[in-house]
Design a protein around this motif. Structure first.
Motif, PDB file in Angstrom:
ATOM      1  N   LEU A 104       3.759   6.031   2.717  1.00  0.00           N
ATOM      2  CA  LEU A 104       2.498   5.779   2.043  1.00  0.00           C
ATOM      3  C   LEU A 104       2.082   4.367   2.442  1.00  0.00           C
ATOM      4  O   LEU A 104       2.899   3.453   2.424  1.00  0.00           O
ATOM      5  CB  LEU A 104       2.685   5.867   0.528  1.00  0.00           C
ATOM      6  N   VAL A 105       0.829   4.202   2.845  1.00  0.00           N
ATOM      7  CA  VAL A 105       0.348   2.894   3.290  1.00  0.00           C
ATOM      8  C   VAL A 105      -0.663   2.372   2.283  1.00  0.00           C
ATOM      9  O   VAL A 105      -1.681   3.009   2.018  1.00  0.00           O
ATOM     10  CB  VAL A 105      -0.284   2.979   4.693  1.00  0.00           C
ATOM     11  N   GLU A 106      -0.360   1.222   1.715  1.00  0.00           N
ATOM     12  CA  GLU A 106      -1.239   0.555   0.755  1.00  0.00           C
ATOM     13  C   GLU A 106      -1.866  -0.647   1.454  1.00  0.00           C
ATOM     14  O   GLU A 106      -1.153  -1.486   1.995  1.00  0.00           O
ATOM     15  CB  GLU A 106      -0.406   0.097  -0.430  1.00  0.00           C
ATOM     16  N   VAL A 107      -3.185  -0.709   1.462  1.00  0.00           N
ATOM     17  CA  VAL A 107      -3.885  -1.789   2.156  1.00  0.00           C
ATOM     18  C   VAL A 107      -4.590  -2.685   1.154  1.00  0.00           C
ATOM     19  O   VAL A 107      -5.298  -2.203   0.264  1.00  0.00           O
ATOM     20  CB  VAL A 107      -4.924  -1.235   3.165  1.00  0.00           C
ATOM     21  N   THR A 108      -4.393  -3.980   1.309  1.00  0.00           N
ATOM     22  CA  THR A 108      -5.077  -4.972   0.488  1.00  0.00           C
ATOM     23  C   THR A 108      -5.914  -5.846   1.404  1.00  0.00           C
ATOM     24  O   THR A 108      -5.396  -6.394   2.386  1.00  0.00           O
ATOM     25  CB  THR A 108      -4.069  -5.868  -0.266  1.00  0.00           C
TER      26      THR A 108
END
Length: 86
Positions: free
Chosen positions: A75-79
């Motif tokens: 899962l890729v979380e981008v900020t």
């Protein structure tokens, strides 16, 4: 017949993820930190680019790169941490 077991170190996953993110148009800088099945990517984007569109493109690019290069799904979380005025 022996199988091959692949283990990609967290540092390598972080480097692959950051490189994939930097390849997305609009991304000025990127860093990544893997945590179990999650990869957190923090980016800086150029002023005028849609933060949402860039973040979605980063998610796709990182997911694809990790699957292709490391055989890893995450899962890729981008900020978006910064907007650069260049």
């Amino acid at each position: 017949m022996g199988g091959v077991t692949l283990h990609v170190a967290d540092a390598a996953v972080a480097a692959l993820a950051a490189a994939a993110a930097r390849g997305v148009p609009g991304v000025v800088a990127a860093r990544a930190a893997p945590a179990a099945e999650l990869v957190r990517v923090t980016v800086a984007v150029r002023l005028g680019d849609s933060c949402r569109d860039v973040a979605e493109a980063v998610q796709r690019a990182v997911t694809h790169t990790l699957a292709e290069s490391a055989g890893r799904t995450a899962l890729v979380e981008v900020t978006v941490a910064e907007v650069v005025l260049r």
